[in-house]
Each structure stands twice: as C-alpha cells, then as structure tokens.
Design a protein around this motif. Sequence first.
Motif: not given
Lengths: 111, 111
Positions: B10-15, B71-77, B87-92, B97-106
């Motif tokens: 999902s969209l992750c905002r800075a806040d 997913e428009d979410h980009h890890p370090a590989i 390595t997944w994390w959310t720069h913003t 963020h939950i997005n990191d766990f979703i992408c790790a599972a995928k």
Amino acid sequence: MKPLQQQQCSLCRADSAPVMGAELDGLMGELGDWQLQMQGSVQQLEKLFSFSGYAEAMAFTQRVGELAEAEDHHPAILTEWGKVRVTWWTHTIKGLHINDFICAAKTNQLA
Amino acid sequence: MKPLQQQQCSLCRADSAPVMGAELDGLMGELGDWQLQMQGSVQQLEKLFSFSGYAEAMAFTQRVGELAEAEDHHPAILTEWGKVRVTWWTHTIKGLHINDFICAAKTNQLA
C-alpha cells in the motif's frame, strides 16, 4: 600489452602471487576510478555505478552477471534503486589477481 | 487478514508509523526465518538465500527485481557465487512498514 578490457581471464592457482607494488599502481592508474578496499585481510576492487532508476540498475546487474559467467570469475554485486556497487577480488588467493583488473575494465564498458 | 504473501503493498507516507512492538513480533513470527537488523538507526529485514551456483543466484536476483518493480518497493540485493542477501526496509519512514513484510513473504516464494 593489450588494454585490460581486451584481455581474457587466465587460470588463477592458489599459489599465484597477488598483484602488489608498482604493478598494482600501474593497473589502478589504467582502471582510473575504481577504489581499493580491504575486507578483513582481503584486498578488493570496488566501484559504485549510478542509474536513473531500478530497472536500469537491474539491467546492469544482469550484464555484469553475464560477464562473470563468460569469464568464469564472479564479483559481489549490490543492487539498489538507482545504484549498483560491484566488488571484484579473487577468492583463490584471497586478494587481487590480474583477472580482477581485466573484469573491472570490462565492467566499465557495460555501464 | 490474508497471509502476507497474498497481500499487496500500500502507499506509505512519510508520517506512516513504523511497525513496532507486538505487531512486529507477530509479523516476524509469520515470516519465520528473516532477521531483524539495524543499519545505523534504520531497522531492516534481511535473509541470506543459498544456491548451487552463480547462474541460479543471478536468476533469483532477477526474480526479486521483478517483484520489486511489480510492488513498486525496492530492496537491496547482494548477489555472489551461490548466495543472495536480500534486505527490505522503507526509505520513506526510515524503518519497517507492513510493505516490507509482504515483500519478504513474497521473496520466500521466489527462492
């Protein structure tokens, strides 16, 4: 001697001498913009390549991977959004072989 | 709630609030074998995948790259001979963020 990017990797044996001293200085000068770094006691060649997005970075990673297979010499490649860090060294001698400089020069041509 | 690998980023905002506490514990339990690590002050998810050679490792890297674009979410590989560290994390939000766990599972499903 041919330019580095026109040479082919040669067989590296466990008792091959690592590149050092004046030879190292000369090869670093020929490469231009790669950095020498130590990972523990292992000397490595490293360079950060920048790109305008993720797809471009991943495409470069793929090309470096194809070079690695063609030369049967394999670097560490760290791919992130907009950047790729390539690190060459020779596991067999735990340091730098001429093969690393040849592959670094060929990596430049892929960017 | 659907399993992580069936969810979409999902969209992750800075806040947006980073994942913490009991929610973090629950998601780590669902993922199973990923490690939490700190890079400076940034919490990240990391896992090392092993392969039988370079081509297999590079093919996995490519699949993770395709997931990242989808997913428009980009890890370090980090790709090396026989292994890939993702390595997944959310720069913003400089954290998880939950997005990191979703992408790790995928990512698990791609190995």
